[in-house]
Design a protein around this motif. Structure first.
Motif, PDB file in Angstrom:
ATOM      1  N   ARG A   9      28.273  18.025  45.057  1.00 59.70           N
ATOM      2  CA  ARG A   9      29.365  18.249  44.116  1.00 59.70           C
ATOM      3  C   ARG A   9      29.002  17.742  42.727  1.00 59.70           C
ATOM      4  NH1 ARG A   9      34.533  18.734  45.399  1.00 59.70           N
ATOM      5  NH2 ARG A   9      34.626  19.280  43.184  1.00 59.70           N
ATOM      6  N   PHE A  33      27.117  35.340  44.455  1.00 60.30           N
ATOM      7  CA  PHE A  33      26.911  35.204  43.011  1.00 60.30           C
ATOM      8  C   PHE A  33      26.606  33.751  42.667  1.00 60.30           C
ATOM      9  CE2 PHE A  33      28.917  39.268  41.881  1.00 60.30           C
ATOM     10  CZ  PHE A  33      29.834  39.465  42.906  1.00 60.30           C
ATOM     11  N   TYR A  35      26.905  31.402  39.166  1.00 63.01           N
ATOM     12  CA  TYR A  35      27.380  31.333  37.782  1.00 63.01           C
ATOM     13  C   TYR A  35      27.136  29.932  37.231  1.00 63.01           C
ATOM     14  CZ  TYR A  35      30.085  35.632  38.518  1.00 63.01           C
ATOM     15  OH  TYR A  35      30.469  36.924  38.776  1.00 63.01           O
ATOM     16  N   GLN A  37      28.855  27.446  34.158  1.00 65.46           N
ATOM     17  CA  GLN A  37      29.994  27.358  33.244  1.00 65.46           C
ATOM     18  C   GLN A  37      29.835  26.183  32.298  1.00 65.46           C
ATOM     19  OE1 GLN A  37      34.029  26.742  34.906  1.00 65.46           O
ATOM     20  NE2 GLN A  37      34.753  28.274  33.439  1.00 65.46           N
ATOM     21  N   LEU A  43      31.756  31.275  31.644  1.00 65.34           N
ATOM     22  CA  LEU A  43      31.127  31.577  32.930  1.00 65.34           C
ATOM     23  C   LEU A  43      30.032  32.618  32.715  1.00 65.34           C
ATOM     24  CD1 LEU A  43      33.871  31.934  35.680  1.00 65.34           C
ATOM     25  CD2 LEU A  43      31.742  30.685  35.904  1.00 65.34           C
ATOM     26  N   LEU A  45      26.898  34.789  34.347  1.00 66.85           N
ATOM     27  CA  LEU A  45      26.310  35.252  35.593  1.00 66.85           C
ATOM     28  C   LEU A  45      24.811  35.002  35.554  1.00 66.85           C
ATOM     29  CD1 LEU A  45      26.579  36.789  38.293  1.00 66.85           C
ATOM     30  CD2 LEU A  45      26.237  38.908  36.995  1.00 66.85           C
ATOM     31  N   PHE A  91      28.552  27.369  39.740  1.00 70.24           N
ATOM     32  CA  PHE A  91      29.431  27.893  40.782  1.00 70.24           C
ATOM     33  C   PHE A  91      28.701  28.940  41.606  1.00 70.24           C
ATOM     34  CE2 PHE A  91      33.482  26.031  40.045  1.00 70.24           C
ATOM     35  CZ  PHE A  91      33.615  25.829  38.682  1.00 70.24           C
ATOM     36  N   GLU A 104      36.303  41.131  45.910  1.00 67.25           N
ATOM     37  CA  GLU A 104      37.039  39.970  45.446  1.00 67.25           C
ATOM     38  C   GLU A 104      36.141  38.775  45.726  1.00 67.25           C
ATOM     39  OE1 GLU A 104      40.477  39.513  47.849  1.00 67.25           O
ATOM     40  OE2 GLU A 104      40.547  37.332  47.591  1.00 67.25           O
ATOM     41  N   ALA A 105      35.928  37.939  44.743  1.00 65.14           N
ATOM     42  CA  ALA A 105      34.998  36.825  44.912  1.00 65.14           C
ATOM     43  C   ALA A 105      35.728  35.532  45.225  1.00 65.14           C
ATOM     44  CB  ALA A 105      34.146  36.652  43.653  1.00 65.14           C
ATOM     45  N   PHE A 107      35.224  31.542  45.208  1.00 68.17           N
ATOM     46  CA  PHE A 107      34.363  30.559  44.557  1.00 68.17           C
ATOM     47  C   PHE A 107      34.349  29.234  45.301  1.00 68.17           C
ATOM     48  CE2 PHE A 107      33.016  32.099  40.346  1.00 68.17           C
ATOM     49  CZ  PHE A 107      33.674  33.319  40.327  1.00 68.17           C
ATOM     50  N   GLY A 108      33.195  28.571  45.231  1.00 66.60           N
ATOM     51  CA  GLY A 108      33.105  27.205  45.695  1.00 66.60           C
ATOM     52  C   GLY A 108      33.654  26.244  44.652  1.00 66.60           C
ATOM     53  N   GLN A 109      33.577  24.957  44.969  1.00 71.66           N
ATOM     54  CA  GLN A 109      34.117  23.929  44.070  1.00 71.66           C
ATOM     55  C   GLN A 109      33.181  23.627  42.904  1.00 71.66           C
ATOM     56  OE1 GLN A 109      37.232  22.799  44.466  1.00 71.66           O
ATOM     57  NE2 GLN A 109      37.391  21.511  46.284  1.00 71.66           N
TER      58      GLN A 109
END
Lengths: 116, 113
Positions: A9, A33, A35, A37, A43, A45, A91, A104-105, A107-109
């Motif tokens: 994390r 994906f 990303y 940020q 964000l 890609l 991400f 529809e994506a 996302f992780g934390q």
């Protein structure tokens, strides 16, 4: 409760060190994906995969970044060597793209990377 | 070059009003467009998806329009609540077989009680 899991994390590392970020996509999803940020760039890609094959990694600095999917349950993003400008939140997201459909994506934390 | 622009960095509205957020794009032919919500310290969460051949999509208090002639999507939250305060991101994908989903910079919405 299906979710995308990212590890670690948080990561603080010294400039020049190798950093590996891991992502476990949701079981059954065929698209992953990566990303990055930041406040300045939003964000961005970096890369994405379909059925474990890379479709586009043009967003990644090729000389230092690499992304792989060794198997369907693991995606990795590696930076070697790391630089202070790589500091950002990274991400991973996964989705299920069907023929003629849309993704529809989920996302992780995120992994918050700080390179000092 | 391809650009995805969300009209404002921040939007402040009063509780109960309708929030309208804008996403414009240039040099892009998206097959579909999505809206996500992001809270501080968390990943984006999917809200709505609309295809190029659809004009409008609704989900509870949310409504999205997609005008491929104007190259614009509008995202509405009706009867807004303080809990709607977050950053809202639009994302575009070029085609169903190459969904290279790219995001705008986001609009930070604050709903005041």
């Amino acid at each position: 409760d299906a979710r995308v899991t990212q590890t670690p994390r948080h990561k603080v590392t010294e400039m020049g060190q190798e950093v590996t970020m891991r992502c476990q996509p949701i079981l059954g999803h065929n698209t992953v994906f990566w990303y990055r940020q930041t406040m300045m760039q939003g964000l961005e890609l970096l890369a994405y995969f379909r059925n474990r094959a890379p479709l586009d990694d043009s967003g990644m600095p090729k000389d230092r970044f690499s992304a792989e999917m060794p198997d369907a349950t693991l995606a990795t993003l590696k930076i070697q060597p790391s630089e202070p400008r790589d500091s950002a939140v990274y991400f991973c997201a996964s989705g299920l793209a069907l023929t003629g459909g849309a993704t529809e994506a989920f996302f992780g934390q995120g992994t918050r990377l700080t390179v000092v | 070059s391809q650009k995805i622009e969300q009209n404002s960095e921040a939007l402040n509205i009063q509780e109960g009003k309708t929030a309208t957020l804008t996403c414009n794009y240039t040099n892009y032919s998206p097959a579909y467009l999505q809206w996500y919500r992001q809270d501080p310290g968390r990943g984006p969460v999917f809200l709505l998806l609309i295809r190029e051949n659809e004009k409008e999509k609704r989900k509870e208090r949310l409504k999205v329009t997609f005008d491929t002639t104007l190259k614009q999507s509008l995202f509405h939250i009706t009867a807004s609540q303080p809990a709607d305060s977050a950053t809202y991101l639009c994302a575009l994908s070029r085609s169903d077989n190459n969904n290279d989903m790219r995001f705008g910079a986001g609009t930070r919405l604050t709903v005041k009680p």
